[in-house]
Write a protein that holds these residues in place. Structure first.
Motif, short mmCIF file in Angstrom:
data_model
loop_
_atom_site.label_atom_id
_atom_site.label_comp_id
_atom_site.label_asym_id
_atom_site.label_seq_id
_atom_site.Cartn_x
_atom_site.Cartn_y
_atom_site.Cartn_z
N SER A 188 20.57 -26.65 97.27
CA SER A 188 21.63 -27.54 96.80
C SER A 188 21.72 -28.80 97.65
CB SER A 188 22.98 -26.81 96.84
OG SER A 188 24.03 -27.71 96.60
N SER A 189 21.83 -29.93 96.98
CA SER A 189 21.98 -31.21 97.69
C SER A 189 23.45 -31.63 97.79
CB SER A 189 21.18 -32.30 96.98
OG SER A 189 21.64 -32.48 95.65
N ILE A 245 30.65 -32.94 108.29
CA ILE A 245 29.82 -33.25 107.13
C ILE A 245 28.75 -32.18 107.00
CG2 ILE A 245 28.29 -34.91 106.01
CD1 ILE A 245 29.54 -37.10 107.74
N TYR A 246 28.68 -31.57 105.83
CA TYR A 246 27.61 -30.63 105.51
C TYR A 246 26.69 -31.26 104.46
CZ TYR A 246 24.99 -26.66 103.75
OH TYR A 246 23.97 -25.82 103.37
N HIS A 247 25.39 -31.26 104.75
CA HIS A 247 24.39 -31.65 103.75
C HIS A 247 23.09 -30.97 104.17
CE1 HIS A 247 21.65 -34.82 101.75
NE2 HIS A 247 22.10 -33.99 100.82
N ALA A 305 14.88 -27.09 102.25
CA ALA A 305 15.41 -28.35 101.72
C ALA A 305 16.10 -29.08 102.87
CB ALA A 305 16.40 -28.09 100.58
N ALA A 306 15.82 -30.37 103.00
CA ALA A 306 16.32 -31.11 104.15
C ALA A 306 17.02 -32.38 103.71
CB ALA A 306 15.17 -31.45 105.09
N GLY A 307 17.83 -32.90 104.61
CA GLY A 307 18.52 -34.15 104.37
C GLY A 307 18.78 -34.87 105.67
N SER A 308 19.09 -36.14 105.55
CA SER A 308 19.41 -36.97 106.72
C SER A 308 20.75 -37.66 106.49
CB SER A 308 18.33 -38.02 106.95
OG SER A 308 17.09 -37.42 107.25
N VAL A 335 29.64 -46.34 108.83
CA VAL A 335 29.25 -45.88 107.49
C VAL A 335 28.25 -44.74 107.66
CG1 VAL A 335 28.09 -46.49 105.34
CG2 VAL A 335 29.63 -48.13 106.43
N PHE A 336 28.52 -43.64 106.96
CA PHE A 336 27.64 -42.47 106.96
C PHE A 336 27.02 -42.36 105.56
CE2 PHE A 336 30.80 -41.83 110.13
CZ PHE A 336 30.30 -40.97 111.10
N GLN A 337 25.69 -42.31 105.50
CA GLN A 337 25.00 -42.11 104.22
C GLN A 337 24.24 -40.79 104.27
OE1 GLN A 337 22.82 -45.35 102.36
NE2 GLN A 337 23.60 -46.78 103.91
N MET A 338 24.56 -39.89 103.36
CA MET A 338 23.86 -38.62 103.26
C MET A 338 22.72 -38.75 102.26
SD MET A 338 26.69 -38.24 104.84
CE MET A 338 27.99 -38.54 103.64
N THR A 339 21.49 -38.61 102.73
CA THR A 339 20.32 -38.86 101.90
C THR A 339 19.44 -37.61 101.82
OG1 THR A 339 18.90 -39.62 103.68
CG2 THR A 339 20.33 -41.25 102.66
N GLU A 340 18.75 -37.47 100.70
CA GLU A 340 17.78 -36.40 100.54
C GLU A 340 16.52 -36.72 101.35
OE1 GLU A 340 17.99 -33.29 98.52
OE2 GLU A 340 19.96 -33.97 99.16
N SER A 341 15.84 -35.68 101.77
CA SER A 341 14.60 -35.86 102.54
C SER A 341 13.63 -36.76 101.76
CB SER A 341 13.96 -34.51 102.80
OG SER A 341 12.75 -34.66 103.51
N GLY A 342 13.10 -37.74 102.46
CA GLY A 342 12.15 -38.66 101.83
C GLY A 342 12.79 -39.85 101.18
#
Length: 882
Positions: free
Chosen positions: A509-510, A536-538, A705-708, A769-776
């Motif tokens: 899940s993203s 923050i969870y991602h 699954a990863a995120g930044s 500013v916090f941006q939650m992005t998907e890996s890649g």
């Protein structure tokens, strides 16, 4: 106040009866006159001035610690002696352990007046140096409790625990429902199994949970079926068991929970099997339940010292289940226990929770809150089923939503309070659960969503009786969360907001889940000093709490885990700030408190408990899937006088994009009372961050699954700041003091990012500013412009006007919406009242009414200049902007 007359059998202390006449006073001096003996057998001579109950205290010495270690299998280093008082049966008491060492309170014993002998058989490699005897002084009930005349009393007749004459047929009628067949089968099987309980009346026995479950099952089976043979077996076993049961002076391991469970079992038998009890058994059960009540942590009467039904262990099963059940069962024969327990619940707990649960979350956090709230629900149910109507405010029904909103897609929870569940990071497949509390909640409120959560948590296979008592098979579970709003404002008492991008619990899940906390009140104990904290969870915890709950009150616990420094929030270090509550380190955080209020008046009138005000809370425009969620708070009161003023705002944007699902704008405005005080803007993360030109890149991974999370500082710019990172072994390095812990959990080796302005000043402003992005995926460009009282920010398809958090905008605002795409314009922090919006493109004018407490508005726009001004214009359109 009536005197307490101690009941005794063969010289052992068995319980209390209450009389309305004056009698023996407490505190008279007894003394040990001699200690004689050879080897391990001692004879202690005591001289007692007045018959009554006294405590014995021993002080000894281990003579060969190495030999004890060689045979110790538990690691607790526990040595026992056998104690004989007045020819009673010998009792086993601890004389040495790793908790209290060689000085031990041996417990309470009844003594006659005059000289007598106490026999002591000591363990090997241990000798006694001294023994003292002191008059036991029981807790004193407050005058209000002593004079209390309950308006709500148990009805005549039995049963009245969990069922009454109206509800008993209902519970019976559900036993053969399909949803209940498995549980009813378990109860019948256990109830019908013969129990061989062989005991020696001259030897005490310790707690036996398996036997208690058998007794409870037999009593319940009799209640449901009327089978007297099995009912009489329950009565016989309960009577024998409670007569032989002895906990001695065991105090560690929260033994009061086992004490309480034994009392509760006796109360169920007393009530459910009342029709087949004879006078002897009634008297025996009564005495033994009261005997055990004396050794409860909250004492008897249940008003011991710092213990309280409002907070701490007193807010667990002790009063709300165990003593309440006992007092209801005994009411006809002895109304005094009910007077005390009903005073505690109806006059102390009920009004306090009516106030607190205006915020549907628990001040003791996810784990302790789930545990303790479950016991309050026992109290709510016991009254409801006894009376047929509730005694708690209906806001208690909203509480379980707290655990739904704190749930993260990996099955765990956002952190809140002391998290005792040691499985959090031991397994990727771990799913947080407290099904007993969920059962009590959904059955009480009739909420199908909470019933679904109960089944997702695995149901309650180990407590089929409670399930059969409460579950209504006609209530069907609802597993669809999509109709629940993605954002939850938790109200004024425990100010906080949780904003989500979805409800998925799939491995990859993203979904993003974020929480901002602050404003309201602090209630101590397991609650942390975390007003203003961000999580923050991602794909795992990206920003959060690095504290671990390993033991209560340890140096690590009081100087790191519960303190602000373990959380992602603002620190302001005043070197002269006083240290309280056994703390050693000045972490610069909010006031650390272990005090808790006991009444609503105390909360409202003692500023110690106040942690700030919620200035604004809003989300929109879609009430179920809002595009933005806004929370603004004044947190000045959470800090000591080192802070002159401090306000913080949180704006969560659900972008509804796969590559960048969410963005957060976080603003902090601080004024201190001395420019030499050091402010630190701190965020904590589990994986070591990567520095960037404008901030940091945080990462997390779950199930491949990863995120930044890209963290960019708009103000001050990173080049204007001093940056400190504490990682690995230095995670808990707090201004010169290191609190290392050995733990496999990633929190033990996380990273604290501390940012402070290089230039000394009594004011500090942070915009991030916090941006939650998907890996890649790449982060989105952010365009920002600071004005005197607000920021203009553009990211993705959002154009934001964000007031600085320490004020409401009350001035004309002009800005241009670009023409490259349609934007959602979000304006937050407006002064409440009427505003007028004019558009250059549409040549139109709208009047909008900004509500107090909300302070936001939004609309869709493209390629136009907007003029926003306070006031109501004549001739303008009214209402929603088109």
């Amino acid at each position: 106040m009536g005197a307490r007359i101690w009941l005794k059998v063969k010289g052992t202390f068995l319980g209390i009866a209450f009389m309305a006449t004056l009698g023996t006073s407490y505190g008279q001096q007894a003394k040990v006159t001699s200690i004689k003996g050879n080897g391990q057998r001692l004879q202690v001579q005591v001289d007692v001035p007045t018959a009554g109950v006294y405590t014995l205290v021993s002080e000894g010495e281990v003579t060969d610690l190495d030999k004890i270690k060689a045979v110790d299998k538990t690691g607790m280093m526990t040595l026992y002696a056998m104690i004989d008082v007045r020819a009673a049966r010998s009792t086993k008491r601890i004389v040495f352990d790793s908790f209290k060492g060689a000085k031990q309170d041996l417990g309470k014993f009844y003594f006659e007046k005059g000289k007598q002998t106490v026999g002591m058989q000591l363990p090997a490699y241990f000798k006694i140096k001294a023994v003292s005897i002191n008059a036991f002084v029981p807790p004193v009930a407050p005058a209000a409790a002593e004079n209390y005349k309950p308006k709500i009393v148990p009805p005549a007749g039995h049963p009245r625990l969990w069922v009454n004459k109206e509800s008993l047929p209902v519970v019976k009628g559900r036993l053969e429902e399909a949803e209940h067949l498995e549980a009813w089968g378990k109860v019948k099987t256990l109830a019908q199994q013969p129990v061989q309980f062989i005991f020696d009346p001259n030897k005490e026995m310790f707690y036996d949970e398996k036997l208690e479950r058998a007794i409870e099952s037999k009593a319940f089976y009799y209640l449901m079926s009327g089978d007297e043979k099995i009912g009489r077996e329950a009565v016989r076993l309960a009577d024998q068991y409670l007569t032989m049961l002895e906990f001695g002076n065991v105090s560690y391991g929260d033994i009061t929970r086992e004490l309480g469970r034994a009392i509760y079992t006796g109360a169920l038998v007393y009530d459910w099997c009342y029709a087949i009890l004879d006078v002897h058994v009634k008297t025996s059960l009564h005495k033994n339940m009261m005997r055990l009540a004396q050794d409860m942590e909250i004492g008897w009467p249940p008003f011991f010292g710092i213990e309280s039904i409002i907070n701490g262990h007193g807010n667990e099963a002790q009063v709300s289940r165990d003593l309440l059940a006992m007092s209801i069962a005994l009411y006809d024969e002895d109304p005094v226990p009910y007077k005390y327990t009903s005073y505690s619940i109806l006059e102390e707990l009920v009004p306090m929770r009516k106030f607190e649960y205006q915020s549907p979350r628990h001040n003791q956090g996810v784990d302790y809150g789930g545990y303790r709230f479950g016991w309050e629900m026992h109290g709510a149910w016991l009254y409801y089923r006894m009376l047929g109507y509730p005694v708690f405010d209906d806001n208690i029904k909203n509480m379980p939503y707290y655990w739904l909103y704190m749930r993260t897609p990996d099955g765990k929870m956002l952190r809140d309070g002391d998290m005792f569940n040691v499985k959090y990071n031991s397994s990727a497949d771990f799913y947080w659960k407290n099904p007993q509390t969920m059962l009590l909640c959904y059955a009480y409120s009739g909420n199908p969503v909470i019933k679904a959560e109960f089944f997702k948590q695995g149901g309650l296979p180990d407590n089929p009786i409670l399930f059969l008592l409460l579950d209504d098979p006609k209530l069907k579970p609802d597993f669809d969360r999509e109709k629940m709003p993605l954002t939850k404002d938790f109200g004024p008492i425990l100010g906080s907001m949780v904003a989500r991008t979805g409800w998925s619990e799939e491995n990859g899940s993203s979904d993003v889940v974020a929480e901002i906390k602050g404003g309201g009140y602090h209630f101590g104990n397991h609650q942390h000093a975390d007003a203003g904290a961000l999580q923050i969870y991602h794909h795992g915890i990206q920003v959060g709490d690095l504290g671990l709950y390993l033991s209560y009150g340890s140096p690590y616990d009081f100087n790191f885990n519960k303190r602000s420094v373990a959380h992602s929030m603002l620190l302001v270090r005043d070197p002269a700030e006083p240290l309280l509550f056994r703390t050693k380190t000045n972490d610069g955080g909010t006031r650390f408190s272990q005090r808790f209020p006991r009444t609503v008046d105390e909360v409202l009138n003692d500023s110690w408990y106040h942690t700030g005000e919620i200035r604004a809370s809003a989300f929109g425009n879609d009430p179920i899937q809002p595009g933005y969620s806004y929370f603004n708070m004044d947190l000045t009161a959470a800090y000591t006088a080192k802070v002159k003023s401090y306000a913080k705002s949180f704006l969560f944007l659900n972008l509804k994009r796969k590559d960048v699902p969410a963005v957060i704008v976080l603003l902090d405005e601080l004024k201190t009372n001395d420019k030499k005080f050091e402010p630190y803007w701190q965020i904590n993360t589990l994986e070591k961050p990567v520095p960037s030109e404008t901030g940091f890149v945080l990462t997390s991974k779950f199930k491949n699954a990863a995120g930044s999370t890209y963290v960019d500082l708009l103000k001050p710019q990173l080049k204007e700041c001093a940056v400190k990172l504490y990682s690995g072994d230095s995670t808990a390095f707090v201004f010169g003091d290191l609190y290392q812990v050995k733990s496999p959990w990633p929190e033990a080796r996380g990273t604290r990012i501390m940012i402070s302005p290089k230039q000394e000043s009594d004011q500090a402003s942070y915009a991030s500013v916090f941006q939650m992005t998907e890996s890649g995926s790449s982060k989105l460009p952010v365009y920002s412009e600071e004005k005197a009282n607000y920021y203009l920010i553009r990211v993705a398809d959002r154009l934001l006007v964000v007031a600085k958090p320490n004020q409401y905008l009350d001035e004309p605002i002009e800005f241009v919406v670009p023409g490259d795409q349609q934007y959602e314009v979000v304006v937050v922090g407006l002064k409440d009242g009427f505003w007028n919006m004019k558009s250059s493109l549409k040549n139109s004018s709208f009047n909008i009414n900004v509500l107090k407490g909300n302070h936001t508005t939004s609309w869709k726009s493209k390629a136009e200049t907007i003029y926003l001004s306070p006031g109501r214009q004549y001739g303008a359109q009214e209402g929603k902007i088109n």
